[in-house]
Structure formats: structure tokens, C-alpha cells
Scaffold this motif. Structure first.
Motif, short mmCIF file in Angstrom:
data_model
loop_
_atom_site.label_atom_id
_atom_site.label_comp_id
_atom_site.label_asym_id
_atom_site.label_seq_id
_atom_site.Cartn_x
_atom_site.Cartn_y
_atom_site.Cartn_z
N ILE A 164 22.26 -13.71 20.49
CA ILE A 164 22.45 -12.74 19.41
C ILE A 164 21.97 -13.40 18.12
CG2 ILE A 164 24.84 -13.48 18.98
CD1 ILE A 164 25.44 -10.54 18.28
N GLY A 165 21.34 -12.59 17.26
CA GLY A 165 20.83 -13.14 16.01
C GLY A 165 20.78 -12.10 14.91
N ALA A 166 20.65 -12.57 13.68
CA ALA A 166 20.59 -11.69 12.51
C ALA A 166 19.67 -12.30 11.46
CB ALA A 166 21.98 -11.46 11.93
N HIS A 167 19.13 -11.42 10.60
CA HIS A 167 18.20 -11.86 9.57
C HIS A 167 18.30 -10.91 8.39
CE1 HIS A 167 13.71 -11.92 8.15
NE2 HIS A 167 14.46 -12.68 7.37
N ASP A 168 18.36 -11.47 7.17
CA ASP A 168 18.38 -10.68 5.95
C ASP A 168 17.26 -11.17 5.05
OD1 ASP A 168 20.10 -8.79 4.06
OD2 ASP A 168 19.50 -10.53 2.88
N ASN A 169 16.42 -10.22 4.57
CA ASN A 169 15.33 -10.56 3.67
C ASN A 169 15.43 -9.74 2.39
OD1 ASN A 169 12.36 -9.35 2.82
ND2 ASN A 169 12.35 -11.58 3.07
N ARG A 170 15.21 -10.39 1.26
CA ARG A 170 15.13 -9.73 -0.05
C ARG A 170 13.80 -10.12 -0.69
NH1 ARG A 170 19.87 -6.38 -0.11
NH2 ARG A 170 20.77 -7.16 1.84
N TRP A 171 13.11 -9.11 -1.26
CA TRP A 171 11.74 -9.34 -1.74
C TRP A 171 11.48 -8.49 -2.97
CZ3 TRP A 171 7.71 -5.68 -1.94
CH2 TRP A 171 6.41 -6.17 -2.11
N ASN A 172 10.78 -9.08 -3.94
CA ASN A 172 10.30 -8.28 -5.07
C ASN A 172 8.99 -8.87 -5.56
OD1 ASN A 172 10.85 -10.03 -7.64
ND2 ASN A 172 12.75 -10.13 -6.46
N SER A 173 8.13 -7.98 -6.08
CA SER A 173 6.79 -8.41 -6.47
C SER A 173 6.27 -7.59 -7.63
CB SER A 173 5.84 -8.27 -5.27
OG SER A 173 4.52 -8.61 -5.63
N LEU A 174 5.96 -8.28 -8.71
CA LEU A 174 5.20 -7.69 -9.83
C LEU A 174 3.75 -8.07 -9.60
CD1 LEU A 174 5.01 -6.22 -12.56
CD2 LEU A 174 5.43 -8.44 -13.66
N TRP A 175 2.91 -7.11 -9.24
CA TRP A 175 1.56 -7.38 -8.75
C TRP A 175 0.54 -6.71 -9.66
CZ3 TRP A 175 0.22 -10.99 -5.53
CH2 TRP A 175 -1.00 -10.94 -4.84
N SER A 176 -0.52 -7.44 -9.97
CA SER A 176 -1.54 -6.87 -10.86
C SER A 176 -2.41 -5.84 -10.16
CB SER A 176 -2.42 -8.00 -11.43
OG SER A 176 -3.10 -8.68 -10.39
N GLY A 177 -2.21 -5.65 -8.89
CA GLY A 177 -2.96 -4.65 -8.15
C GLY A 177 -4.19 -5.22 -7.49
N ASP A 178 -4.42 -4.85 -6.23
CA ASP A 178 -5.64 -5.27 -5.54
C ASP A 178 -6.78 -4.35 -5.96
OD1 ASP A 178 -4.70 -7.44 -3.64
OD2 ASP A 178 -3.30 -5.82 -3.14
N PRO A 179 -7.93 -4.91 -6.29
CA PRO A 179 -9.02 -4.10 -6.84
C PRO A 179 -9.67 -3.16 -5.81
CG PRO A 179 -9.72 -6.37 -6.54
CD PRO A 179 -8.26 -6.35 -6.26
N ILE A 180 -10.04 -1.98 -6.28
CA ILE A 180 -10.86 -1.05 -5.51
C ILE A 180 -12.25 -1.08 -6.14
CG2 ILE A 180 -11.14 1.34 -4.76
CD1 ILE A 180 -8.14 1.70 -5.11
N VAL A 181 -13.21 -1.63 -5.42
CA VAL A 181 -14.55 -1.88 -5.96
C VAL A 181 -15.42 -0.63 -5.79
CG1 VAL A 181 -16.63 -3.26 -5.70
CG2 VAL A 181 -14.41 -4.34 -5.58
N THR A 182 -16.18 -0.32 -6.84
CA THR A 182 -17.01 0.90 -6.83
C THR A 182 -18.50 0.61 -6.83
OG1 THR A 182 -16.86 0.98 -9.25
CG2 THR A 182 -15.23 2.24 -7.99
N GLY A 183 -18.92 -0.66 -6.95
CA GLY A 183 -20.35 -0.94 -6.98
C GLY A 183 -20.66 -2.39 -6.71
N LEU A 184 -21.96 -2.69 -6.53
CA LEU A 184 -22.38 -4.06 -6.25
C LEU A 184 -22.12 -5.00 -7.41
CD1 LEU A 184 -25.77 -3.55 -4.34
CD2 LEU A 184 -23.66 -4.52 -3.43
#
Length: 821
Positions: free
Chosen positions: A425-445
């Protein structure tokens, strides 16, 4: 039979209670005489790397590294410790050092077999029968079907093990495993200075890292062309217990990779991964005391260290305690990216007469500033060139914090000879938070992009349990190794999101905007998942186990719910079940050669059809992916090669535009050939790696538009080869290197097709082990230096989610000093 040797499954007695550990095949030695005993003179020096430990655990390592067979009485080695042996020397000199201070000596039994006896005792009769390998562990025998304190020993070279855990079936020798599985050792992880579990898999040609280290999400991988998420990594066979986003390598004794679906063996994984299963085996205390410390540095300015302490207590060393701690902090080789990680684990085990207990627990916290992201290609946009990570597009005010608390309790009882009842038997607790600048969506070369800042929070709570029975029986000429198991996995996931204002940027010259003020929402329950299963399997063996047929099946029930984040209302529910059968065969015409084949399935939750379709609300049954695989394995003595061919068919949902319905008629088919090598092909040289050649085809797509196309993010060729060389000119110095090649990958499903180019990466390293007598502490000291991406090549490493481009690892230097004290 002596109680201490009974139930070992592969042992018998020499005379009355002697055992033989047949460890490796080697060249026939010449015999030299001394005044007291016969000694073995090796034709050349060999390299030895055996640390302080119990003599019982050191002898198998000595056999592998010397190419000799060791015969020893069980009572003779029980409770005896050795200081080990390090460096290049003759077999005779190495064995003398190994036995120094033990009160034991040795003599030549015959051929390549060496017999141990007490000083002054008459040598054993050379005509005494030689036996199969056995495992000696304290006064209480550990039966072959047990899992606690019963991991397979390391193979020649020490980088991989001779076997691993095969889910429901328990531990299996690699030559008797009807699947492609590799078990990597903690020694390999330490020598390559791995920081996380997935770093250890860098030499596996079937595995590729999806998102780079330093990102704010889970460290996912691709195995056989399919995504395997970090939540699909098991801990001692139990899903959901390990840290969610990054798993510190210091907690692992073994990292086992089983390629392909495994529903019958392991049950459905939390994310439904079908490419493979990864299992982490926790560390246990050895019979001898252990004190080990490591100080480490990584470029650009990251410093850290680790401690590893183990003790056993009691008159027969019944109780064991193993403590591991690790900490690192500082700037990485990526611009603006820094990481702080702390990990502490404890492993407690008790081995009694007919029963065993273990308790594993841990806490990990990770803080990332800056970060490493991916680039999404906008619809209709071309694939851009690779940016230099010295101009990181994830901004310096980005930060991510994660903390995990986890633990597992296991017990085994030998209810009668050859049969063990177990529970966990096992248990796991995770807490997470992230202030992220955003992953870029590229529109051109030119690299122009749009990025949207996010402030996300989440929590996960998980519980998992299993109860089962493993045993052996005989019905006439047919042997049976049977297993029964029932499992339950429960998960609650909560999520909160704050979205900032999008801004224009460029992946080559980032726009460093000020940190936005985004309100972080408290996470609310967004979904639940419950997986219940019952499985049964039997391996029928014939002709002295030269033919082994495994048949089994697992009944799996899947229950899930999704909730509206705004008001908590139930938006959809899922309740379906499925039966996943499996058949596997191993044929060993010779001990060193095995042929195998398998049919096995994987499971993924079905779809609840959305409101835009005519059949809205329809609940699809679980998607059942199917694998057919066959292969061969050859053990050349200290070097093993495997060749396998596989086909995995994965169904999916597709839309029928004519009827506006969603159906389960989609299909992707991955076919491939894998070549794996590991071990010591020649004295002082170790090789590890191989190649995978793959064809991932979209067989059935919406409207047939993309039928016959190669799937995105599935390279046709993946090659990994790592080597180590123990130099003859400097004792204790080992040089190593690695080459990784990944073929071209398609991006998206546009016509004409777009792709990222193939790439190759070179790693180099060296380590110098100061032998016991020369070190200041009287214990071995190791200095390790590694360089990843030696040429500092910029490359897109993998394509994920069809259009996401992940950057590769920049050149990184690692330096570590490890000492036992």
C-alpha cells in the motif's frame, strides 16, 4: 536440505551445505603453486570495482569481473564482510585482497572454479558437483518468488542487471523474459552523474526525452514512438508514488525499462501509456555498514552533494535502514535557468524466517527559476531554425515550485514452501505552482512569436494498493510459476489557472517584458481516476525450463470524473471495463541462447463524446492497443546481444464529417526492429546501447486524408552507443564516451510535410578511482568528470503533440567527488 538454502529455487548442496555461485565463463587459467594453497594466475590483468560489502554479495561481482566460478559453503560466508577490491590486477591478487581479513583462503577446484575454505581447512574435492547460481542473504533464505531483498545481481560490467521485475510475474532473468526489458543499476547512474531517473535511460535506443530538463512540466519520454508520462513510472511495482515532475536518481537501486504495452503484467498506467513501463526499485541496506558522500558541480554554477548511509541491526542482521539525501542549487548551462532540488528518502526492511517487511518514504522539493520551454509552430507557419539557449525565450522572472511527499509499505509471507502471499500500500501528495512566461507560438522563419504568461497551481493525491500470491508447483513433467494479483489505484487532481496578457516576442531575440501581475486561483478538484484490476498468470515450463509458455489475463475497471473549475459541477463521468489477455513464449535450445515472442495489450481510457457531435454523451470502451513481438537474446558470457521486432497498433477517435459523429476508427501502427548490447565484450571495455529502426504509420485518419502518412515525432532511426575503457597505463583511470543519433522527424500534418533535421550528440567523460590503500580514508575515492553535448550543438531534439519543438541539451560539464568513509 539446510533451512538456510531451502526455497532458494536454484541451489543445492555441495557435500552437506556448500553452495556454488556460477558467475561467469572465462579463459582457462594456468595454475601456480604456493607453499599453502593452489592459486589462480590470470593470463592478463583484469579490472575490478568491488566496494566494501558482505562477502556473499561481493562474490557474484568478483565472479563476473574475473570470469571465474566461486564455490563456497553458505555458513562459511554468512556474516563475513570484505573491504572490496579496486583497480587493475591479476585474478590471484584481486582474490587475495577480497579475502583479506576474512579468515578465508581458496584453492583451485577444477577448470575455472575456485573453492573457498577456512585457513587451515583441507581443500574441497575437485570432483564435487558444480551447481547453478544461488543468492545468499543472511541466515534466512529468500525464495525465488519473493520481491523484498531479492533483486537480481548485476551483469558483467555492472551497468545493467541480470534480470528485473516483470510486474505480476515477479523477478525474471533476462534470458527467461519473453519481452524486451533492461534493468539499469545505481552504479551506472552514479558513474554517468545522472540527476534524475530519466537521465539514466540516455543509453537506451528505444527511449527519447520529450521535454528538456528545466521545464515546468513533467519529464515525459517517448518509448517505441509513444509518449510515456512521468506519472507512469512505478515504484517497486506501484504506480503514482514517485515525484510527479522530476525524480531524483538517488532514491533508486535499479531503473527497469519494459518496452511495449503491459496491461496484463502491470495493469493500466495512470495516463494509459502503451510505449513502455518504467519501474524504480528502492534502495536497501547491505549486510555491511555503508557511509558514502558525494560533492558535485555542474555548469554554469550549480553545486550540490549527496549522502548514502546504510546499516543492518540484529543478531542475524534482520533489520536494515538505508538513508539517502541529495541537494543541489545554482545556475545551469541554460541562460536564466537555475534549479534548487532537495531529496530525502528512507528505506527500512526486516527479513525474518518466512516473512519480510519493507517501508519506503521520501520528500522532495524542487524550485526552478527561468526555465526551458518548447516552441509551437502555428498553423500554416514554417518550421523555424533552432535558437541558441544562451538567448533563452523563457524569461528570468519565470518560477516553478513543486513538492512531493510519498511512501509505501510492503509485506511478504511464505505461506508454504514455494508460495508467497504479498501485499503493498502506498500514498503520494504533490503540490505545484508555476508562474510561466509562456511557451512561444512561432509564426514565421524569422522567429516572431506570441507568448501568453500563465500562473498555474495544482495538487494531486494518490493512493495505490496491491495484494497477490506468487508460487511454484509441479504437475508431472510440467512446472508452473503462477501469480494472482488484485490492485487499486485512486487519484484526485485539482487545478487552478490565471492567464495574463499575450505579448509579442522572438525566439532568437526575446522580448524581456516585466513580470506580470497575474492572480493565482486556488486549485479546485478537476478530475478523479480509479483503476481496479484482477489478474492471473501461469508460466508453464517444459524440458528442464528450456521451453516456457506464459498465459495470463487482467480484468481492468476504469472509473473517472471531470468537474467544472468555476462551479465544481460534474461535467462528465466514465465507467468502463476490459479484459486484457496475453501469451508469451521463451525457447532456450541452449543455455546461452533464447528465442521469445509475445502478444500483449495496453489500455487507455475511452472517450466521452463532446456536445458538438450527433452522438454526444456516448461513452467509448477503453482503447485496447495490441503488440506482437518476437526476438532472440544471446549471452556470450560477459556480453549480451538482443534483437527484437515489434508491431504496436493504437486505436483512436476520429470525426466523421459526413455524419457529424465521433467514432473509434482511428489507428496508428508502429513497427520496429531493436538491437541492444550490454556487458564486457573484451577485458577492460564495457559497451551499452543499440539501435531502433521504426516505421510509425497513420493507418486510419479522419476522412482518410492522412492515411499512410508517417506520424509526427516518430524518427525512423535512433542510435545510442556508450563505451567505457579501463586504461592499462593508469591504474584506476576509466575513459568513457557516448554518441546519440536521432533521425528526421515530421512536424504536424500539413501538406507538403514539414520536418526537423536529424541530429547527433557526443558526450565524453573520465573517472579515476583511488584504491583503498592509497586513499586518505582507507576507503575507495572516485573522481568523475563528464561533458554532455561536447560540441555544444543546437538542435531540436523531439517533436511532441504533433507541432511542439523541444530544444536539446546545451554543453554541460559535471564534476563529482565520491568517497566511502
Amino acid at each position: 536440505m539446510d533451512k538456510r538454502l531451502g526455497s532458494l529455487g536454484v541451489g543445492a548442496m555441495l557435500g552437506t551445505s556448500a553452495i556454488t555461485m556460477v558467475l561467469a565463463a572465462g579463459a582457462t587459467p594456468a595454475v601456480a603453486q604456493s607453499p599453502d594453497v593452489q592459486t589462480v594466475q590470470a593470463p592478463a590483468q583484469r579490472s575490478f570495482n568491488i566496494g566494501p560489502q558482505s562477502l556473499a554479495s561481493a562474490l557474484p561481482l568478483f565472479g563476473q569481473q574475473s570470469g571465474r566460478q566461486i564455490s563456497a559453503d553458505a555458513a562459511l560466508v554468512r556474516g563475513v564482510s570484505t573491504q572490496g577490491v579496486q583497480g587493475a590486477m591479476s585474478v590471484d591478487e584481486a582474490l587475495q585482497r577480497l579475502l583479506a581479513g576474512t579468515g578465508l583462503t581458496y584453492s583451485l577446484l577444477g577448470g575455472t572454479t575456485i573453492a573457498l575454505q577456512r585457513v587451515g581447512q583441507a581443500p574441497l574435492d575437485p570432483s564435487t558437483l558444480q551447481l547453478d547460481p544461488v543468492q545468499v542473504q543472511g541466515v534466512f533464505a529468500v525464495p525465488s518468488q519473493a520481491m523484498i531483498d531479492n533483486i537480481p545481481p548485476a551483469y558483467a560490467g555492472g551497468q545493467v542487471a541480470t534480470g528485473g521485475q516483470l510486474g505480476l510475474l515477479g523477478n525474471r532473468d533476462v534470458m527467461e523474459t519473453p519481452f524486451n526489458q533492461t534493468s539499469y543499476t545505481a552504479q551506472k547512474a552514479q558513474d554517468q552523474q545522472a540527476q534524475t531517473i530519466r537521465d539514466v535511460l540516455i543509453d537506451d535506443p528505444s527511449v527519447r526525452i520529450v521535454r528538456p530538463t528545466g521545464n515546468n512540466g513533467a519529464q515525459n519520454m517517448m518509448i517505441r514512438g509513444f509518449t510515456v508520462e512521468s506519472m507512469d513510472i512505478a515504484y517497486g511495482g506501484l504506480y503514482g508514488l514517485l515525484p510527479t515532475y522530476a525524480i531524483g536518481v538517488e532514491l533508486a537501486e535499479r531503473i527497469e525499462v519494459l518496452k511495449g504495452p503491459s496491461a496484463m503484467l502491470n495493469g493500466m498506467s495512470p495516463s494509459g501509456a502503451i510505449g513502455g513501463t518504467i519501474n524504480v526499485v528502492p534502495k536497501r541496506a547491505h549486510d555491511e555498514p555503508m557511509n558514502r558522500a558525494t560533492a558535485a558541480y555542474s555548469s554554469a554554477a550549480q553545486f550540490g552533494g549527496a549522502v548514502d548511509v546504510g546499516r543492518r541491526f540484529g543478531p542475524e542482521k534482520e533489520l536494515g535502514v538505508r538513508l539517502n539525501g541529495a541537494y543541489r542549487a545554482g545556475q545551469t548551462a541554460v541562460m536564466w535557468n537555475a534549479e534548487e532540488l532537495g531529496l530525502g528518502t528512507i528505506g527500512i526492511d526486516y527479513r525474518g524466517d518466512g516473512f519480510r517487511l519493507s517501508l519506503d518514504g521520501g520528500y522532495q522539493s524542487q524550485y526552478i527559476s527561468g526555465g526551458v520551454g518548447y516552441v509551437s509552430v502555428a498553423a500554416g507557419a514554417p518550421v523555424p531554425g533552432v535558437p541558441d539557449l544562451n538567448n533563452n525565450f523563457i524569461l528570468p522572472w519565470t518560477k516553478t515550485y513543486s513538492q512531493d511527499l510519498f511512501g509505501a509499505l510492503r509485506a511478504e509471507v511464505d505461506v508454504w514452501p514455494g508460495v508467497t502471499l504479498y501485499g503493498a500500500i502506498g500514498a503520494h501528495d504533490n503540490r505545484w505552482n508555476s508562474l510561466w512566461s509562456g511557451d512561444p507560438i512561432v509564426t514565421g522563419l524569422n522567429g516572431n512569436s506570441t507568448q501568453t504568461p500563465l500562473n498555474n497551481t495544482s495538487y494531486e493525491t494518490k493512493w495505490t494498493s496491491e495484494i497477490g500470491l506468487r508460487g511454484e508447483a509441479q504437475t508431472g513433467p510440467v512446472g508452473h510459476t503462477f501469480a494472482i494479483s488484485a490492485t487499486r489505484y485512486q487519484q484526485v487532481f485539482g487545478f487552478g489557472r490565471g492567464i495574463g496578457t499575450a505579448y509579442a516576442s522572438n525566439i532568437y531575440t526575446p522580448n524581456v517584458v516585466a513580470r506580470p501581475n497575474i492572480t493565482a486561483q486556488s486549485p479546485r478538484k478537476s478530475s478523479t481516476l480509479q483503476l481496479n484490476s484482477f489478474a492471473v498468470a501461469d508460466t508453464l515450463s517444459f524440458a528442464q525450463k528450456r521451453v516456457q509458455l506464459t498465459v495470463g489475463a487482467r480484468y481492468q475497471q476504469i472509473m473517472g470524473e471531470n468537474f467544472n473549475l468555476a462551479n465544481g459541477a460534474l461535467t462528465s463521468a466514465y465507467l468502463q471495463d476490459a479484459i486484457s489477455p496475453s501469451v508469451a513464449l521463451v525457447v532456450r535450445p541452449w543455455k546461452e541462447v533464447s528465442f521469445y515472442g509475445n502478444f500483449i495489450q495496453g489500455l487507455q481510457p475511452g472517450t466521452v463524446v463532446g456536445p458538438t457531435f450527433v452522438n454526444a454523451g456516448q461513452v467509448f470502451p477503453p482503447y485496447q492497443s495490441t503488440q506482437f513481438e518476437f526476438g532472440t537474446k544471446v549471452d556470450w558470457g560477459k556480453f549480451t546481444t538482443t534483437l527484437s521486432a515489434f508491431q504496436i497498433s493504437q486505436p483512436s477517435a476520429i470525426a466523421n464529417a459526413a455524419t457529424n459523429t465521433l467514432t473509434q476508427n482511428g489507428l496508428q501502427r508502429n513497427r520496429g526492429i531493436e538491437l541492444n548490447v550490454f556487458g564486457t565484450p573484451t577485458e577492460g571495455v564495457r559497451l551499452l546501447g543499440g539501435a531502433m529502426f521504426q516505421e510509425a504509420i497513420l493507418v486510419s485518419t479522419a476522412g482518410g486524408v492522412n492515411d499512410g502518412w508517417q506520424a509526427a515525432g516518430a524518427p525512423n532511426v535512433q542510435v545510442n552507443l556508450a563505451g567505457e575503457w579501463d586504461t592499462p597505463f593508469v591504474r584506476g583511470l576509466t575513459l568513457d564516451g557516448r554518441v546519440i543519433y536521432t533521425g528526421t522527424q515530421y512536424v504536424g500534418l500539413t501538406n507538403p510535410r514539414q520536418s526537423i533535421p536529424d541530429w547527433v550528440r557526443f558526450d565524453v567523460g573520465a573517472r579515476y578511482v583511488i584504491a583503498d590503500a592509497q586513499s586518505p580514508t582507507g576507503k575507495p575515492v572516485a573522481i568523475r568528470f563528464n561533458v554532455e553535448n561536447l560540441l555544444d550543438t543546437n538542435y531540436w531534439s523531439m517533436v511532441s503533440s504533433t507541432t511542439r519543438l523541444n530544444v536539446g541539451t546545451p554543453r554541460t560539464f559535471r564534476l563529482a567527488l565520491t568517497t566511502d568513509f
